[in-house]
Design an enzyme around this catalytic site. Structure first.
Site, PDB file in Angstrom:
ATOM      1  N   ASP A  25      -4.480   1.189   8.855  1.00 22.03           N
ATOM      2  CA  ASP A  25      -4.390   0.933   7.425  1.00 22.03           C
ATOM      3  C   ASP A  25      -3.221   0.014   7.100  1.00 22.03           C
ATOM      4  OD1 ASP A  25      -5.029   1.163   4.747  1.00 22.03           O
ATOM      5  OD2 ASP A  25      -3.987   3.054   4.466  1.00 22.03           O
ATOM      6  N   CYS A 254      -2.734  -1.662  -1.367  1.00 25.52           N
ATOM      7  CA  CYS A 254      -4.067  -1.793  -1.947  1.00 25.52           C
ATOM      8  C   CYS A 254      -4.262  -3.212  -2.448  1.00 25.52           C
ATOM      9  CB  CYS A 254      -4.242  -0.809  -3.102  1.00 25.52           C
ATOM     10  SG  CYS A 254      -5.854  -0.948  -3.890  1.00 25.52           S
ATOM     11  N   ASN A 263       1.500   1.965   1.458  1.00 26.30           N
ATOM     12  CA  ASN A 263       1.410   3.381   1.799  1.00 26.30           C
ATOM     13  C   ASN A 263       2.765   4.071   1.711  1.00 26.30           C
ATOM     14  OD1 ASN A 263      -1.445   3.762   2.837  1.00 26.30           O
ATOM     15  ND2 ASN A 263      -0.791   2.034   4.094  1.00 26.30           N
TER      16      ASN A 263
END
Length: 313
Positions: A25, A254, A263
């Protein structure tokens, strides 16, 4: 290296599991492709720092996420080095049955699927409606479980959606429970655009509890867009959650929210846990060194406040 003074708070879990998502991620939105050797070294360093779970990559189509086009090579390299034999799970994200086929071919034992709590994001991210995503995931999870794989389910947009706005708690609970009922062992509830606040976290967890889903089956995935990630994590711990997703150095973010800061940084979480006397098994000094090293590879400073403070950057 300075460490926080330990002042425990009654009622908190004795131990928390940090589910490290930096290699997947954290890196997936990087515009410059990170070399395979650098990704492998990143994972080695995270394991050496004591992270109990490190999500390695994603078997998504290379055209969708060019950064992760080397997923099969990375998994094979980690396997050849015997890192899977350490007993630390190295999960990979699979979007569908084709991704599962690739994971099975490489001997992966832990996978994750990525669902959406909103219709708009399901259409944009999965090319499926809110209901159609379950039809896509059902055979993937079923086959994975038949092969003895552990399956985790992410639920994105749990606290807000950039197109739909506020997301009703009952809608999030319904989507999460349907994914769990497919056969997932754990749900990771994502604040994808970082708009959640402590009261919202508490109410959402109450909703899952009322639906009969035990808090032991839930993990939280917070983003720090509005500076709420640590306070939200603290609230979730007070509610009994013991698994938290985090990204070394605060990598990631994002792409749908302006000024999203990424994050929850693993270092920031570990500092708070250490100060509370909550065991994570993660050593802060090598973790900070890892994030400083990765920031050098990426050519920019780490957004983690703890990394900045302890490294003097």
């Amino acid at each position: 290296m300075r460490t926080p003074q330990r002042v425990p708070e009654p009622g908190l879990p004795e131990r928390v599991t940090i589910y490290e998502v930096g290699p997947r991620d954290g890196l997936q939105n990087e515009k410059t492709v990170v070399p395979l050797a650098t990704k492998a070294e990143f994972i080695r360093r995270l394991l050496a720092a004591g992270l109990p779970v490190v999500e390695a990559t994603s078997f998504v189509h290379p055209a969708w996420v060019p950064q992760l086009a080397d997923a099969a090579d990375l998994v094979e390299l980690l396997r050849d080095e015997g890192l899977e034999e350490t007993g630390v799970p190295l999960p990979v994200l699979v979007p569908n049955e084709r991704g599962l086929d690739r994971a099975l071919e490489k001997g992966v034992r832990h996978i994750a699927i990525f669902g959406s709590a909103t219709d708009t994001f399901a259409r944009r991210n999965l090319n499926r409606t809110l209901d159609e995503q379950f039809t896509m995931f059902e055979p993937t999870v079923k086959r994975a479980r038949q092969h003895g794989l552990d399956v985790r389910a992410y639920v994105s947009m749990c606290f807000g959606d950039p197109w739909e706005g506020d997301v009703p708690i009952e809608q999030v609970v319904s989507v999460g429970k349907r994914l769990f009922d497919l056969g997932a062992s754990q749900l990771s509830l994502g604040d994808t655009i970082g708009v959640g606040t402590p009261g919202h976290v508490h109410r959402l967890l109450e909703g899952f509890n009322d639906a009969g889903l035990p808090v032991e089956s839930l993990a939280m995935h917070f983003h720090d867009t509005y500076g709420q990630a640590l306070s939200n994590a603290m609230t979730a711990m007070r509610c009994g959650v013991t698994t938290f997703d985090a990204s070394a150095g605060g990598l990631g973010g994002c792409p749908y929210a302006e000024s999203a800061t990424g994050n929850l940084a693993t270092e920031d979480l570990v500092w708070m846990l250490d100060g509370l006397g909550v065991d994570s098994g993660v050593a802060l000094e090598p973790l900070v060194a890892t994030s400083v090293w990765m920031a050098e590879q990426l050519g920019r400073p780490s957004p983690s406040r703890v990394v900045a403070a302890l490294s003097g950057s």
